[in-house]
Write a protein that holds these residues in place. Structure first.
Motif, PDB file in Angstrom:
ATOM      1  N   VAL A 182       2.338  -3.967   2.677  1.00  0.00           N
ATOM      2  CA  VAL A 182       2.056  -5.245   2.010  1.00  0.00           C
ATOM      3  C   VAL A 182       2.424  -5.170   0.536  1.00  0.00           C
ATOM      4  CG1 VAL A 182       0.239  -6.872   1.387  1.00  0.00           C
ATOM      5  CG2 VAL A 182       0.216  -5.791   3.636  1.00  0.00           C
ATOM      6  N   LEU A 183       2.168  -4.019  -0.087  1.00  0.00           N
ATOM      7  CA  LEU A 183       2.424  -3.882  -1.516  1.00  0.00           C
ATOM      8  C   LEU A 183       3.915  -3.784  -1.821  1.00  0.00           C
ATOM      9  CD1 LEU A 183      -0.407  -1.315  -2.392  1.00  0.00           C
ATOM     10  CD2 LEU A 183      -0.417  -3.781  -2.777  1.00  0.00           C
ATOM     11  N   VAL A 184       4.665  -3.090  -0.974  1.00  0.00           N
ATOM     12  CA  VAL A 184       6.083  -2.824  -1.260  1.00  0.00           C
ATOM     13  C   VAL A 184       6.986  -3.893  -0.667  1.00  0.00           C
ATOM     14  CG1 VAL A 184       7.948  -1.158  -0.977  1.00  0.00           C
ATOM     15  CG2 VAL A 184       5.627  -0.350  -1.419  1.00  0.00           C
ATOM     16  N   ARG A 185       6.751  -4.278   0.591  1.00  0.00           N
ATOM     17  CA  ARG A 185       7.484  -5.362   1.277  1.00  0.00           C
ATOM     18  C   ARG A 185       8.968  -5.061   1.503  1.00  0.00           C
ATOM     19  NH1 ARG A 185       6.122 -11.318  -0.599  1.00  0.00           N
ATOM     20  NH2 ARG A 185       7.503 -10.746  -2.311  1.00  0.00           N
ATOM     21  N   HIS A 186       9.340  -3.807   1.535  1.00  0.00           N
ATOM     22  CA  HIS A 186      10.716  -3.420   1.868  1.00  0.00           C
ATOM     23  C   HIS A 186      10.628  -2.232   2.816  1.00  0.00           C
ATOM     24  CE1 HIS A 186      14.709  -1.587   1.457  1.00  0.00           C
ATOM     25  NE2 HIS A 186      15.120  -2.806   1.145  1.00  0.00           N
ATOM     26  N   SER A 187      11.318  -2.322   3.950  1.00  0.00           N
ATOM     27  CA  SER A 187      11.138  -1.342   5.015  1.00  0.00           C
ATOM     28  C   SER A 187      11.339   0.091   4.550  1.00  0.00           C
ATOM     29  CB  SER A 187      12.092  -1.656   6.176  1.00  0.00           C
ATOM     30  OG  SER A 187      11.800  -2.906   6.743  1.00  0.00           O
ATOM     31  N   ALA A 188      12.519   0.373   3.999  1.00  0.00           N
ATOM     32  CA  ALA A 188      12.823   1.746   3.592  1.00  0.00           C
ATOM     33  C   ALA A 188      11.882   2.221   2.486  1.00  0.00           C
ATOM     34  CB  ALA A 188      14.277   1.852   3.129  1.00  0.00           C
ATOM     35  N   ALA A 189      11.628   1.353   1.511  1.00  0.00           N
ATOM     36  CA  ALA A 189      10.759   1.731   0.395  1.00  0.00           C
ATOM     37  C   ALA A 189       9.323   1.931   0.859  1.00  0.00           C
ATOM     38  CB  ALA A 189      10.827   0.671  -0.693  1.00  0.00           C
ATOM     39  N   ALA A 190       8.846   1.104   1.793  1.00  0.00           N
ATOM     40  CA  ALA A 190       7.484   1.236   2.285  1.00  0.00           C
ATOM     41  C   ALA A 190       7.297   2.527   3.071  1.00  0.00           C
ATOM     42  CB  ALA A 190       7.121   0.034   3.157  1.00  0.00           C
ATOM     43  N   VAL A 191       8.265   2.848   3.931  1.00  0.00           N
ATOM     44  CA  VAL A 191       8.191   4.103   4.688  1.00  0.00           C
ATOM     45  C   VAL A 191       8.271   5.297   3.747  1.00  0.00           C
ATOM     46  CG1 VAL A 191       9.380   5.534   6.393  1.00  0.00           C
ATOM     47  CG2 VAL A 191       9.100   3.082   6.802  1.00  0.00           C
ATOM     48  N   LEU A 192       9.148   5.213   2.745  1.00  0.00           N
ATOM     49  CA  LEU A 192       9.262   6.292   1.776  1.00  0.00           C
ATOM     50  C   LEU A 192       7.971   6.468   0.985  1.00  0.00           C
ATOM     51  CD1 LEU A 192      11.032   8.416   0.393  1.00  0.00           C
ATOM     52  CD2 LEU A 192      11.828   6.633  -1.170  1.00  0.00           C
ATOM     53  N   ALA A 193       7.371   5.364   0.562  1.00  0.00           N
ATOM     54  CA  ALA A 193       6.108   5.438  -0.177  1.00  0.00           C
ATOM     55  C   ALA A 193       5.003   6.041   0.684  1.00  0.00           C
ATOM     56  CB  ALA A 193       5.707   4.046  -0.654  1.00  0.00           C
ATOM     57  N   THR A 194       4.996   5.694   1.963  1.00  0.00           N
ATOM     58  CA  THR A 194       3.996   6.244   2.875  1.00  0.00           C
ATOM     59  C   THR A 194       4.177   7.743   3.053  1.00  0.00           C
ATOM     60  OG1 THR A 194       3.879   4.133   4.057  1.00  0.00           O
ATOM     61  CG2 THR A 194       3.039   6.080   5.194  1.00  0.00           C
ATOM     62  N   CYS A 195       5.404   8.165   3.303  1.00  0.00           N
ATOM     63  CA  CYS A 195       5.681   9.598   3.481  1.00  0.00           C
ATOM     64  C   CYS A 195       5.402  10.380   2.198  1.00  0.00           C
ATOM     65  CB  CYS A 195       7.132   9.796   3.924  1.00  0.00           C
ATOM     66  SG  CYS A 195       7.508   9.126   5.564  1.00  0.00           S
ATOM     67  N   PHE A 196       5.730   9.779   1.058  1.00  0.00           N
ATOM     68  CA  PHE A 196       5.466  10.443  -0.221  1.00  0.00           C
ATOM     69  C   PHE A 196       3.959  10.623  -0.426  1.00  0.00           C
ATOM     70  CE2 PHE A 196       4.509  10.320  -4.749  1.00  0.00           C
ATOM     71  CZ  PHE A 196       5.331  11.321  -5.230  1.00  0.00           C
ATOM     72  N   SER A 197       3.180   9.583  -0.124  1.00  0.00           N
ATOM     73  CA  SER A 197       1.734   9.655  -0.330  1.00  0.00           C
ATOM     74  C   SER A 197       1.081  10.654   0.612  1.00  0.00           C
ATOM     75  CB  SER A 197       1.108   8.267  -0.135  1.00  0.00           C
ATOM     76  OG  SER A 197       1.654   7.336  -1.041  1.00  0.00           O
ATOM     77  N   LEU A 198       1.549  10.704   1.854  1.00  0.00           N
ATOM     78  CA  LEU A 198       0.897  11.550   2.852  1.00  0.00           C
ATOM     79  C   LEU A 198       1.381  12.989   2.840  1.00  0.00           C
ATOM     80  CD1 LEU A 198       0.866   9.110   5.912  1.00  0.00           C
ATOM     81  CD2 LEU A 198      -1.013   9.632   4.342  1.00  0.00           C
ATOM     82  N   LEU A 199       2.636  13.224   2.481  1.00  0.00           N
ATOM     83  CA  LEU A 199       3.196  14.567   2.619  1.00  0.00           C
ATOM     84  C   LEU A 199       3.667  15.175   1.302  1.00  0.00           C
ATOM     85  CD1 LEU A 199       4.086  16.855   4.498  1.00  0.00           C
ATOM     86  CD2 LEU A 199       6.269  15.677   4.779  1.00  0.00           C
ATOM     87  N   ILE A 200       4.462  14.439   0.537  1.00  0.00           N
ATOM     88  CA  ILE A 200       5.072  15.005  -0.666  1.00  0.00           C
ATOM     89  C   ILE A 200       4.060  15.148  -1.799  1.00  0.00           C
ATOM     90  CG2 ILE A 200       6.948  14.797  -2.323  1.00  0.00           C
ATOM     91  CD1 ILE A 200       7.812  15.237   0.570  1.00  0.00           C
ATOM     92  N   LEU A 201       3.243  14.149  -2.011  1.00  0.00           N
ATOM     93  CA  LEU A 201       2.280  14.179  -3.121  1.00  0.00           C
ATOM     94  C   LEU A 201       1.346  15.389  -3.060  1.00  0.00           C
ATOM     95  CD1 LEU A 201       1.468  12.621  -5.643  1.00  0.00           C
ATOM     96  CD2 LEU A 201      -0.114  11.281  -4.246  1.00  0.00           C
ATOM     97  N   PRO A 202       0.805  15.751  -1.882  1.00  0.00           N
ATOM     98  CA  PRO A 202      -0.034  16.953  -1.853  1.00  0.00           C
ATOM     99  C   PRO A 202       0.712  18.226  -2.247  1.00  0.00           C
ATOM    100  CG  PRO A 202      -0.396  15.635   0.099  1.00  0.00           C
ATOM    101  CD  PRO A 202       0.783  15.036  -0.602  1.00  0.00           C
TER     102      PRO A 202
END
Length: 271
Positions: A182-202
């Motif tokens: 909902v916040l990003v509203r772009h498929s590739a960017a939303a998936v990337l943001a999700t993967c970054f938050s769940l995997l890369i950020l830690p």
């Protein structure tokens, strides 16, 4: 004689959930994604259990606690988290990409109810997947390890908590992905943001010192690891780990915050 048009009855929340379920199940990719994710987690659990069974052959087992971790292998469950989060994000952004969101908002102007209906549907589907995967992986791993008298019963301290954490982590990640969609509203960017938050950020905050470990413990994957880890803090470890209560709080706060932001933003944006 003039006939007055009868106003259409208001759309009920149950109707929205039913509509979202129809959208989800009508996609062939949904069944394939859920099935392959389940098989991958079970395969990871079987591989970890077989490796430990071979390692333990002919040796005396002092403590079975670490063997419970074989039922919840990081490789399988981190993949499940990423898949659930990505599907959650795509559930929302796909409507923006296709333009279907305009039809949806015309039919149901209450945008927040639409988001909540999507959240309820996604969370329910992934909760069912979590139940199936966690129970099956636990039973499979213990069946393999029991051949070496190393099985851990479900009544063993900490196993119930680990099982519940394994059930909840998929719907938690799906809700996080939905909120980010909902916040990003772009498929590739939303998936990337999700993967970054769940995997890369830690990974950016390795537990090499206390402050970095404290930040790392605020991440979903770290909280999940702590909850499925039945042996607790190792003696002599200089880094203070998160408590069980703190880890549960992390799993609760992440989806609540992302959904709250999504509900706040959805009313302020044009479709």
């Amino acid at each position: 004689m003039t006939t007055l048009a009868t106003a259409a009855p208001p759309v009920r929340f149950g109707d929205l959930v039913a509509a979202e379920w129809i959208k989800m199940r009508s996609l062939r990719s949904t069944a394939w994604t859920l099935s392959l994710s389940t098989l991958f987690v079970l395969g990871s659990a079987a591989a970890a259990s077989l490796a430990d069974r071979q390692h333990l052959a002919g040796t005396a087992l002092e403590s079975p606690d670490f063997l419970c971790f074989d039922a919840f292998p990081p490789a399988g469950y981190v993949t499940l988290m990423l898949v659930a989060g990505s599907i959650g994000a795509i559930t929302m952004v796909s409507e923006y990409g296709s333009g279907l969101i305009r039809t949806t908002t015309v039919a149901v102007p209450a945008r927040r109810e639409v988001v909540l209906a999507k959240a309820a549907t996604v969370a329910t589907v992934w909760a069912v997947v979590g139940v199936v995967v966690s129970l099956a992986s636990l039973l499979l791993s213990q069946a393999i390890l029991s051949g070496s008298d190393a099985g851990v019963p479900i009544t063993h301290p900490g196993v119930g908590r680990a099982l519940l954490a394994a059930v909840l982590v998929a719907p938690v990640c799906a809700l996080i992905g939905l909120g980010l969609g909902v916040l990003v509203r772009h498929s590739a960017a939303a998936v990337l943001a999700t993967c970054f938050s769940l995997l890369i950020l830690p990974m950016l905050f390795a537990p090499t010192n206390q402050w970095s470990a404290d930040v790392n413990q605020l991440m979903v994957v770290s909280a999940w690891r702590r909850l499925v880890q039945t042996w607790g803090q190792l003696p002599g470890d200089p880094i203070q780990g998160a408590t069980v209560t703190e880890s549960w709080a992390v799993l609760l706060v992440w989806p609540l915050v992302t959904l709250a932001l999504a509900l706040l933003v959805i009313r302020r944006r044009d479709v």
